[in-house]
Motif scaffolding. Sequence first.
Motif, PDB file in Angstrom:
ATOM      1  N   ARG A 132     137.125  -6.134 -34.229  1.00 47.67           N
ATOM      2  CA  ARG A 132     137.894  -7.114 -33.466  1.00 47.67           C
ATOM      3  C   ARG A 132     137.418  -7.218 -32.018  1.00 47.67           C
ATOM      4  NH1 ARG A 132     143.875  -4.732 -34.973  1.00 47.67           N
ATOM      5  NH2 ARG A 132     143.532  -4.430 -37.217  1.00 47.67           N
ATOM      6  N   TYR A 133     136.694  -6.201 -31.552  1.00 47.60           N
ATOM      7  CA  TYR A 133     136.345  -6.167 -30.132  1.00 47.60           C
ATOM      8  C   TYR A 133     135.322  -7.227 -29.703  1.00 47.60           C
ATOM      9  CZ  TYR A 133     139.183  -2.207 -28.730  1.00 47.60           C
ATOM     10  OH  TYR A 133     140.247  -1.409 -28.421  1.00 47.60           O
ATOM     11  N   PRO A 134     134.258  -7.502 -30.463  1.00 47.18           N
ATOM     12  CA  PRO A 134     133.331  -8.557 -30.026  1.00 47.18           C
ATOM     13  C   PRO A 134     134.006  -9.909 -29.805  1.00 47.18           C
ATOM     14  CG  PRO A 134     132.306  -7.203 -31.693  1.00 47.18           C
ATOM     15  CD  PRO A 134     133.728  -6.766 -31.637  1.00 47.18           C
ATOM     16  N   PRO A 135     134.813 -10.396 -30.776  1.00 41.65           N
ATOM     17  CA  PRO A 135     135.497 -11.675 -30.495  1.00 41.65           C
ATOM     18  C   PRO A 135     136.495 -11.567 -29.337  1.00 41.65           C
ATOM     19  CG  PRO A 135     136.258 -10.752 -32.594  1.00 41.65           C
ATOM     20  CD  PRO A 135     135.073  -9.967 -32.173  1.00 41.65           C
ATOM     21  N   THR A 136     137.120 -10.392 -29.194  1.00 48.77           N
ATOM     22  CA  THR A 136     138.039 -10.191 -28.074  1.00 48.77           C
ATOM     23  C   THR A 136     137.291 -10.297 -26.749  1.00 48.77           C
ATOM     24  OG1 THR A 136     139.476  -8.732 -29.371  1.00 48.77           O
ATOM     25  CG2 THR A 136     139.615  -8.557 -26.972  1.00 48.77           C
ATOM     26  N   ARG A 137     136.105  -9.701 -26.705  1.00 49.74           N
ATOM     27  CA  ARG A 137     135.295  -9.756 -25.485  1.00 49.74           C
ATOM     28  C   ARG A 137     134.907 -11.197 -25.156  1.00 49.74           C
ATOM     29  NH1 ARG A 137     132.556  -5.530 -23.232  1.00 49.74           N
ATOM     30  NH2 ARG A 137     132.765  -4.336 -25.166  1.00 49.74           N
ATOM     31  N   ILE A 138     134.514 -11.946 -26.182  1.00 47.90           N
ATOM     32  CA  ILE A 138     134.108 -13.347 -25.983  1.00 47.90           C
ATOM     33  C   ILE A 138     135.260 -14.167 -25.417  1.00 47.90           C
ATOM     34  CG2 ILE A 138     133.482 -15.475 -27.198  1.00 47.90           C
ATOM     35  CD1 ILE A 138     131.834 -13.738 -29.119  1.00 47.90           C
ATOM     36  N   VAL A 139     136.448 -14.007 -26.026  1.00 50.16           N
ATOM     37  CA  VAL A 139     137.617 -14.778 -25.586  1.00 50.16           C
ATOM     38  C   VAL A 139     138.000 -14.409 -24.156  1.00 50.16           C
ATOM     39  CG1 VAL A 139     140.091 -15.141 -25.963  1.00 50.16           C
ATOM     40  CG2 VAL A 139     138.516 -15.175 -27.904  1.00 50.16           C
ATOM     41  N   PHE A 140     137.994 -13.121 -23.836  1.00 55.64           N
ATOM     42  CA  PHE A 140     138.344 -12.691 -22.483  1.00 55.64           C
ATOM     43  C   PHE A 140     137.378 -13.277 -21.451  1.00 55.64           C
ATOM     44  CE2 PHE A 140     141.423  -9.446 -23.761  1.00 55.64           C
ATOM     45  CZ  PHE A 140     142.247  -9.378 -22.642  1.00 55.64           C
ATOM     46  N   ILE A 141     136.082 -13.139 -21.712  1.00 54.83           N
ATOM     47  CA  ILE A 141     135.089 -13.604 -20.737  1.00 54.83           C
ATOM     48  C   ILE A 141     135.159 -15.115 -20.576  1.00 54.83           C
ATOM     49  CG2 ILE A 141     132.609 -13.856 -20.326  1.00 54.83           C
ATOM     50  CD1 ILE A 141     132.236 -11.079 -21.547  1.00 54.83           C
ATOM     51  N   ASP A 142     135.294 -15.825 -21.696  1.00 56.09           N
ATOM     52  CA  ASP A 142     135.392 -17.293 -21.623  1.00 56.09           C
ATOM     53  C   ASP A 142     136.615 -17.730 -20.827  1.00 56.09           C
ATOM     54  OD1 ASP A 142     133.090 -17.602 -23.056  1.00 56.09           O
ATOM     55  OD2 ASP A 142     134.059 -18.164 -24.944  1.00 56.09           O
ATOM     56  N   LYS A 143     137.752 -17.053 -21.076  1.00 56.24           N
ATOM     57  CA  LYS A 143     138.979 -17.452 -20.388  1.00 56.24           C
ATOM     58  C   LYS A 143     138.898 -17.130 -18.905  1.00 56.24           C
ATOM     59  CE  LYS A 143     142.979 -19.334 -20.460  1.00 56.24           C
ATOM     60  NZ  LYS A 143     143.079 -20.777 -20.763  1.00 56.24           N
ATOM     61  N   MET A 144     138.355 -15.958 -18.573  1.00 56.23           N
ATOM     62  CA  MET A 144     138.219 -15.607 -17.161  1.00 56.23           C
ATOM     63  C   MET A 144     137.254 -16.568 -16.449  1.00 56.23           C
ATOM     64  SD  MET A 144     140.313 -13.201 -16.635  1.00 56.23           S
ATOM     65  CE  MET A 144     141.299 -13.931 -17.965  1.00 56.23           C
TER      66      MET A 144
END
Length: 274
Positions: free
Chosen positions: A92-104
């Motif tokens: 779950r962490y790779p997609p979580t990282r993508i979403v966090f970075i995109d949102k920030m």
Amino acid sequence: MNPTSAVANELQQNSEPIAKEMVNSILELIGVEIPKQEVDQAIIVYTEYLSFLGDSIMTKDETTSKRLLEWSKQNGEREAAKGGRISDILFRYPPTRIVFIDKMAEISLRHGVNTEDLIWINKRVNNMLDISINETVFAFERQTSKLMKDVQAEVDILSTPVVPVQENIAVLPLVGKMDHDRARLILERAIPLVANQKIQSLIIDFSGIVTIDATIAKHIIDIHNVLRLLGVDSIAAGMRPELAQAAVEGGVDFSNINTFATVKQAIDSINKKI
């Protein structure tokens, strides 16, 4: 208000709706159904983390969110407790990282944050996710190790049962492969049970033993000698020819121990003496 402060303020003021949006985006990327309880907990943790991140951006604080660490720990422990795999969480962490970075990045660019501050924000997000991954793995390993020790302790107890069959008579069935650890467990667990139950005759049943070597045969003799010192008569039953031969070839003398083909024969012999 400068751009960086504006980002921090938005994260603090709108942490919950942003967290819900991000969790939904992560779930879409994962494509796997997650229990509602875990989803709700993730929203709570992300809400708190985003507020914490806002404070961190405002003050340039690089400490770690205790709530995120505790959540990560609980994730790892929960997966271990249900017999799952750590990979079931880590994927779950790779997609979580993508979403966090995109949102920030989206929020930062909307407020006109400069490149240097945008890089710092992304570093904070990535650092926190890396720490979260580590804590999840460590917690999973700790819980798995504890569970394995607990299971082994139960197996050890079950592997050294002292079964009363008549007044003052009990049977110690040996099953599987005898090794040094098994012999040690008998000394540590079975012998005190024999003493506490005031057993006078203990029948050691070898019929379930797969194999035995000279070293283990010597341990059996040691057990016999300890029981004798306690006033307990130990009797061997079910000693197959190949087991007896292995003991003899190893120079271990079973001649001082009464032996019988079956447990029933051993019990009958004891009763005749009574």
